[in-house]
Enzyme design. Structure first.
Site, PDB file in Angstrom:
ATOM      1  N   SER A 270     -44.802  34.820  74.181  1.00  0.00           N
ATOM      2  CA  SER A 270     -45.038  33.475  74.776  1.00  0.00           C
ATOM      3  C   SER A 270     -46.796  33.518  74.892  1.00  0.00           C
ATOM      4  O   SER A 270     -47.170  34.819  74.980  1.00  0.00           O
ATOM      5  CB  SER A 270     -44.466  33.435  76.081  1.00  0.00           C
ATOM      6  OG  SER A 270     -44.999  32.412  76.984  1.00  0.00           O
TER       7      SER A 270
ATOM      8  N   TYR B 157     -41.619  36.536  84.420  1.00  0.00           N
ATOM      9  CA  TYR B 157     -41.995  36.056  82.890  1.00  0.00           C
ATOM     10  C   TYR B 157     -43.133  36.421  82.340  1.00  0.00           C
ATOM     11  O   TYR B 157     -43.190  37.067  81.297  1.00  0.00           O
ATOM     12  CB  TYR B 157     -41.463  34.695  82.923  1.00  0.00           C
ATOM     13  CG  TYR B 157     -41.472  34.055  81.690  1.00  0.00           C
ATOM     14  CD1 TYR B 157     -40.214  34.264  80.782  1.00  0.00           C
ATOM     15  CD2 TYR B 157     -42.685  33.411  80.853  1.00  0.00           C
ATOM     16  CE1 TYR B 157     -40.115  33.643  79.498  1.00  0.00           C
ATOM     17  CE2 TYR B 157     -42.479  33.053  79.705  1.00  0.00           C
ATOM     18  CZ  TYR B 157     -41.356  32.898  79.017  1.00  0.00           C
ATOM     19  OH  TYR B 157     -41.161  32.538  77.615  1.00  0.00           O
TER      20      TYR B 157
END
Length: 265
Positions: A145, A158
């Site tokens: 990401s 995350y």
């Protein structure tokens, strides 16, 4: 025109039934690869596999597996290699998200996000390794990401996990180099998937309320992206297919941003 040729290759995609994983499976199938779709639910994985087979006329199969369980991952990957005769490509896409300020972040949610988003990548990489070595070449593409490169508020588990994926990518690339195994991380910015849509309500609460879900998504994602548009899953799939090709054999250990300029500032 340059054309990616992945015929006689077998690709395994975790979290492959929807979103970015589904797009990666479709792009690999379009290039001729056979596809193993791995997801939590067998029926969902099988349905996605059947749809890919119908659209691209390649052999596919769906498998159920929780990537947090190393024994289950080993069994599933061994089954894929047995069913298809080998394993050439691993796309580590399975991932989840939970949004909350740090002070209120539940411990069990932190463990869950890390277990899927980081530990699952390790378990899958380890389980695939012997199969890739046996082929004398291999490709591992980790769907990290932009949050593996930069940070945003309210996503500590995350962000920490995706930074870990980038580090794991580099470590695995060093070990795989002499075996012909490349390992890279794709770092997407805001891609409109169920994972992103599902954050809207929690983002509204984290921002203190008083805004719509659409405004919360825009603040969390598009404000950081100079292009000001959500990325299409097919863009990520196309990059994944290229990284699995022979033409990408010298690209390894690289975190590759596809983020509309998010990480450029």
């Amino acid at each position: 025109m340059f054309a990616i040729d992945l015929h006689d290759r077998i690709s395994l995609v975790t979290g492959g039934a929807r979103g970015i994983g589904r797009a990666c499976g479709e792009a690999l199938a379009r290039a001729g690869s056979r596809i193993a779709v791995v997801d939590l639910d067998e029926a969902t994985a099988a349905a996605a596999a059947d749809a890919i087979a119908a659209a691209f006329h390649v052999a596919t199969r769906g498998y159920a597996c929780d990537v947090r369980d190393p024994a289950a991952v080993r069994r599933t990957f061994d089954a894929v290699a047995s069913d298809f005769g080998a394993l050439d490509h691993l796309v580590n896409n399975a991932g989840i998200q939970f949004v909350s300020p740090i002070a209120e972040f539940p411990d069990d949610k932190y463990d869950l996000v890390r277990g899927v988003d980081l530990d699952g990548v390790f378990h899958a990489t380890k389980a695939a390794w012997k199969h890739l070595v046996a082929r004398g070449r291999g490709r591992i593409v980790n769907i990290a990401s932009v949050h593996g490169l930069v940070a945003s508020p309210f996503k500590p588990a995350y962000v920490a996990s995706k930074h870990g994926v980038v580090g794991l990518t580099k470590a695995a690339a060093l070990e795989g180099a002499e075996a012909g195994i490349t390992v890279n991380a794709i770092c997407p910015g805001a891609v409109m998937t169920d994972l992103v849509r599902g954050q809207a309500a929690d983002l509204v609460r984290s921002y203190g309320g008083g805004i719509s879900e659409e405004e919360a998504l825009e603040r969390a994602f598009l404000q950081a992206m100079p292009t000001k548009r959500f990325i299409d899953v097919a863009e990520v799939g196309a990059l994944c297919a290229f990284l699995c090709s022979d033409e990408a054999r010298s690209i390894t250990g690289a975190p590759i941003a596809i983020d509309g300029g998010w990480s450029a500032h």
